[in-house]
Each structure stands twice: as C-alpha cells, then as structure tokens.
Design an enzyme around this catalytic site. Structure first.
Site, PDB file in Angstrom:
ATOM      1  N   ASN A 286      -5.085   5.688  -7.089  1.00  0.00           N
ATOM      2  CA  ASN A 286      -5.746   7.003  -7.036  1.00  0.00           C
ATOM      3  C   ASN A 286      -4.827   8.126  -7.511  1.00  0.00           C
ATOM      4  OD1 ASN A 286      -4.129   6.923  -4.719  1.00  0.00           O
ATOM      5  ND2 ASN A 286      -5.579   8.051  -3.452  1.00  0.00           N
TER       6      ASN A 286
ATOM      7  N   HIS B 277       1.927  14.436   0.640  1.00  0.00           N
ATOM      8  CA  HIS B 277       1.064  15.577   0.329  1.00  0.00           C
ATOM      9  C   HIS B 277       1.875  16.858   0.329  1.00  0.00           C
ATOM     10  CE1 HIS B 277      -2.791  13.622   0.148  1.00  0.00           C
ATOM     11  NE2 HIS B 277      -2.579  13.013   1.294  1.00  0.00           N
TER      12      HIS B 277
ATOM     13  N   HIS C  14       0.832  -1.213   0.000  1.00  0.00           N
ATOM     14  CA  HIS C  14       0.000   0.000   0.000  1.00  0.00           C
ATOM     15  C   HIS C  14       0.866   1.262   0.000  1.00  0.00           C
ATOM     16  CE1 HIS C  14      -4.104   1.599   1.517  1.00  0.00           C
ATOM     17  NE2 HIS C  14      -3.433   2.593   0.957  1.00  0.00           N
TER      18      HIS C  14
ATOM     19  N   HIS D  12     -10.667  -0.446   0.827  1.00  0.00           N
ATOM     20  CA  HIS D  12     -10.594   0.667   1.768  1.00  0.00           C
ATOM     21  C   HIS D  12     -11.967   0.711   2.425  1.00  0.00           C
ATOM     22  CE1 HIS D  12      -9.803   5.120   2.676  1.00  0.00           C
ATOM     23  NE2 HIS D  12     -11.097   4.992   2.866  1.00  0.00           N
TER      24      HIS D  12
ATOM     25  N   ASP E 120       0.775   2.629   3.692  1.00  0.00           N
ATOM     26  CA  ASP E 120      -0.124   3.713   3.247  1.00  0.00           C
ATOM     27  C   ASP E 120       0.657   5.026   3.117  1.00  0.00           C
ATOM     28  OD1 ASP E 120      -2.341   5.041   2.327  1.00  0.00           O
ATOM     29  OD2 ASP E 120      -3.487   4.892   4.182  1.00  0.00           O
TER      30      ASP E 120
ATOM     31  N   PRO F  16      -5.968  13.924   3.846  1.00  0.00           N
ATOM     32  CA  PRO F  16      -5.535  12.888   4.779  1.00  0.00           C
ATOM     33  C   PRO F  16      -4.331  12.119   4.238  1.00  0.00           C
ATOM     34  CG  PRO F  16      -7.423  12.114   3.509  1.00  0.00           C
ATOM     35  CD  PRO F  16      -7.125  13.517   3.033  1.00  0.00           C
ATOM     36  N   GLY F  17      -3.434  11.737   5.118  1.00  0.00           N
ATOM     37  CA  GLY F  17      -2.322  10.873   4.713  1.00  0.00           C
ATOM     38  C   GLY F  17      -1.007  11.325   5.295  1.00  0.00           C
TER      39      GLY F  17
HETATM   40  O1  DOR Z   1      -4.902   8.888   4.487  1.00  0.00           O
HETATM   41  C1  DOR Z   1      -5.096   8.459   3.360  1.00  0.00           C
HETATM   42  N1  DOR Z   1      -4.459   8.984   2.304  1.00  0.00           N
HETATM   43  N2  DOR Z   1      -5.940   7.445   3.184  1.00  0.00           N
HETATM   44  C2  DOR Z   1      -6.323   7.040   1.961  1.00  0.00           C
HETATM   45  O2  DOR Z   1      -7.115   6.149   1.866  1.00  0.00           O
HETATM   46  C3  DOR Z   1      -5.787   7.702   0.757  1.00  0.00           C
HETATM   47  C4  DOR Z   1      -4.507   8.352   1.033  1.00  0.00           C
HETATM   48  C5  DOR Z   1      -4.084   9.334  -0.025  1.00  0.00           C
HETATM   49  O3  DOR Z   1      -4.157   9.017  -1.219  1.00  0.00           O
HETATM   50  O4  DOR Z   1      -3.610  10.425   0.330  1.00  0.00           O
HETATM   51 ZN    ZN Z   2      -7.086   3.884   2.075  1.00  0.00          ZN
END
Ligand code: DOR
Ligand code: ZN
Length: 434
Positions: free
Chosen positions: A90, A307, A56, A177, A303, A321-322
């Site tokens: 994505n 960003h 991931h 997910h 994961d 998020p991330g």
């Molecule tokens: O925190 C996340 N970021 N969760 C996800 O499912 C997608 C990911 C992202 O692509 O930034």
């Molecule tokens: Zn996810």
C-alpha cells in the site's frame, strides 16, 4: 571479514559456545575457538537466535518518504533483530506492478541491511475490483512470493476466490487483511463498552471473523493456502483452530501490540493507539497469547506502520491507523510470552523466524543454528532493560504506543549473510557490497 561470536547460548540452551562466521555461513561451532583476523563479539550471557523474519512491514517507499524509507525502515529492522522483512504493497504508487515490486527489491539490496521482499497487491490499486498481474510480479527480479491488499480487505468473495486459485497455480501466498468493509464504515475503535462510553464508532469482531471464516472455506475449495494478517480476536483464534483441524491450509500472524495492549488505552483519545484492526479487549489479547504459544497462530508480524505527526496528532477519527513495531517487537514478545512462561527461547525462534520463513518458503532465513547454514543471526541480551523513546528509534516517524515504557531484552547484534548489520544500537550500512 570473519566474525567470531564468543560465549553465546544457542537458543538460550546448554553451555556457552563460540560461533565462527565466514563467507556468509556458520563455519564452526565449538568452545574456545581462537581465530585471527575476525571481528570478535563478546556474547557472554547472550542468546543466539536465527535472524527474525517479518511478514508484515510498511516501509512507505515509494510515496511517503517523509514517514519512512526503505533505508530507514531497514535500519529499524536490523536494530530489531530482523534479517528479512516483507514490504507491504500500500505505497504510492501501489505495488501492483513489477516496476514497483522490482524497485523495492533493488533498493532493499542496495541498502543491504535486511532482505526486503516486496509484497505485491492482489488487486489493481488495492481497489478490490480487478486482479493485479501477479504472475508478472512473481517472475520479476523481486520474485514476489506474497500478495496482499493490506490496509484493505479483498472483500469481494469472487475476486478472493480467483486470487486464491491464481496464487495456487503460481505457488505464491495470499495474505488477507480480514475486514468486511460493510461492517466497519466509519469505525475507529473496537466495538465494545469502552468505545461506546467514549463515543467512538465501533469496529465489531464479526467484521474480521466473517472474512476469516469465508476465506478458510474459499481456500478449502480452491485447495489453496491463505494467510491471515494481524489476527485480533478470540473468535479468529477459534476459526483458525477449526480450519486447521479440517486440514485447510491456513496460517495466521499476530502483532506485538495485539498481544500486549487492549482498548483501555483509548481513554486518553490519543491516536497513537489507533490501529487497524483495533486494539481489542484484554480477553482477546489473552486468547491470542495462548494461541501463539500453542501454534494455532503461527507467528509474530509487526505491522510496522510509520505515520507523520500531522496524521497522528489530530482528532481520533481523522488520524491514520498504525504504529511502529520493528524495534520493539522482540522486547514485547519477551514481556508477553517469555516472562509468563508461554514460550521459551526456542519458541521465540519459532514464532519470529522459523515459522514466518517457512510460510513464505524462504530457504535462507529461519534456518537452524548449524555449521554450513547461512549466517542470518540475531544476538539478544536477555538481561537488558530499556525504555522506549520514539525520537531515538531509527524510523523517521515516532508513532510508538510504547513511549516511556520499560521493557526487558535487547538485540545487541544482527548479522545478514555473515555481515554485521546492527551492533549495540547502531545500524551498519552496506559495507560488503559498497
Ligand atoms: O493500522 C494499520 N496501518 N493497519 C493496516 O492495515 C494498514 C496500516 C498502514 O498502512 O498504516
Ligand atoms: Zn492490515
């Protein structure tokens, strides 16, 4: 170039041995191997493990090359001890066609730091409405073996059912997910006392758990396999345990951040802690650690989600998020699992390499450290201690929640098919095929 690793402990066990790597394979294991014409790695006091496999990873290419590219993400992976990563779909354009998935595969090969396996989208545009051409992606040069709408949930039960049936006939894996979108509209943090006090809209555990339960039943009826991405709650652990006990083909991953962090991190409103699924409560993290130790949760997946600064340094609700994960994963597994005695180094090899490779059926990764096996290897200094600095990481982005934290253990070298891809904190580009 041959590589001679001198004095390493295989899986952290027994007496130190020398390992000779030639022609991409482990050629010889013994004591006092003397070889001319080999790059020698002094591995005294270090632990040799099979190269890590990440199911991931978000590499952001194509579309957001300002935040990460296949090249920079591959460097981060090699430095983190990874020899294989699965690049999530994505991107922009979405990896819902063989054009995109084959591009990701080819670019990964060109860079040559890690095997980049493209993940195909389950539905066109990740919109959850129409199945993508999974068969065409599976038949491409990138040979897609895992499909996911990650970032989004395949929430329509009929679409998910069809996806599982189709994946079953193709021999590929669906990774879900798990997030019931009707329960997370506007949600930015774990629904609980902390979010309530801070005035943050809550993402209830049931949004994840209801999809995990549903998909376990759909997989049962379709006789198909399903993989649960980033399990985040104690309830998900119970459901996966129950499903496995029924003989359902379900597997699950957990992220390093869900093992280490909890929603007390939200106090500062710093969006570096915003992630999806959200950081839960300390009791959830404890249940996840126990489940990983017991094999209820199969493996660790990062994961890794780079960003841009403008997407993180803004009000909590507007932030994306991330968080970054590739370069810190091993150290966090040592902190959360090895130090408390929940896993030994064999266990680390299991959850970071062998199980993830087996879940997607890779035959070159996650292999035993034996003569004749592919030399996909990670060397770890268990005594090292280091302090995370986002600006020093290989990722283009800096969004690590572990900034300024000091962690044990460090990857000192990574080998991909016998070629050194990272050593002493430097990623080493594609020399063999250049
Ligand atoms: O925190 C996340 N970021 N969760 C996800 O499912 C997608 C990911 C992202 O692509 O930034
Ligand atoms: Zn996810």
């Amino acid at each position: 170039m041959n590589v001679l690793i001198k004095g390493a402990l295989l899986y952290g066990e027994g007496e130190p041995v020398d390992v000779l790597v030639a022609d991409g394979e482990i050629r010889q294991i013994g004591t006092d191997l003397g070889v001319v014409d080999a790059e020698v790695i002094d591995a005294r006091g270090q632990i040799l493990l099979p190269g890590f496999v990440d199911l991931h990873t978000h590499l952001r290419e194509p579309g957001r090359e300002d935040t990460e590219t296949i090249e920079t993400g591959s460097a981060a992976a090699a430095l983190g001890g990874y020899t294989a990563v699965f690049a999530m779909a994505n991107t922009n354009p979405v990896a819902d066609s063989v054009v995109v998935t084959d591009h990701v595969w080819r670019r990964g090969r060109e860079v040559g730091l890690v095997d980049v396996y493209p993940v195909g989208a389950v539905t066109v545009g990740l919109e959850g409405k129409q199945l993508a051409e999974m068969g065409t992606m599976a038949a491409g040069v990138g040979a897609v073996r895992m499909f996911s709408d990650d970032g989004h949930c395949v929430h329509d039960p009929l679409i998910m059912r069809r996806a599982l049936e189709y994946a079953n006939s193709l021999g590929v894996l669906i990774a879900q997910h798990a997030e019931e979108p009707r329960l997370t509209k506007g949600a930015v943090a774990h629904e609980g006392p902390t979010a309530a006090r801070l005035g943050l809209a809550g993402w209830p555990r049931a949004a994840e758990e209801s999809i995990v339960a549903r998909d376990a039943l759909l997989a049962r009826d379709a006789g198909a396999r399903v993989h649960i991405c980033h399990a985040s709650t104690a309830g998900t652990v119970e459901l996966v345990k129950w499903a496995k006990a029924q003989g359902i083909s379900i597997t699950a991953e957990v992220t390093p951040h869900h093992l280490l962090l909890d929603d007390s991190r939200l106090e500062t409103y710093d969006a570096v802690n915003k992630v999806n699924p959200p950081l839960r409560e300390a009791s959830d993290a404890a249940a996840l650690r126990q489940a990983l130790a017991e094999g209820i949760i199969d493996c660790v997946a990062t994961d890794h989600a780079p960003h841009a600064e403008q997407d993180k340094c803004c009000e909590f609700a507007a932030a994306r998020p991330g968080m970054l994960g590739l370069e810190t994963a091993l150290s966090i597994i040592v902190r959360t699992m090895v130090e408390p005695g929940l896993l030994d180094w064999r266990g680390v090899a299991r959850v970071m390499s062998e199980r993830p490779a087996a879940i997607v059926g890779l035959d070159e990764h996650g292999r035993p450290l034996e003569v004749g096996e592919p030399a996909n290897l990670t060397l770890v200094d268990p005594e090292a201690s280091w302090t995370v600095r986002g600006k020093d990481l290989a990722s283009i982005s800096n969004n690590t929640p572990f900034e300024a934290m000091t962690f044990p253990a460090r990857v000192t070298a990574t080998l991909l098919r016998g070629r050194v891809t990272a050593r002493d904190g430097k990623a080493l580009g594609n020399r063999a095929e250049a």
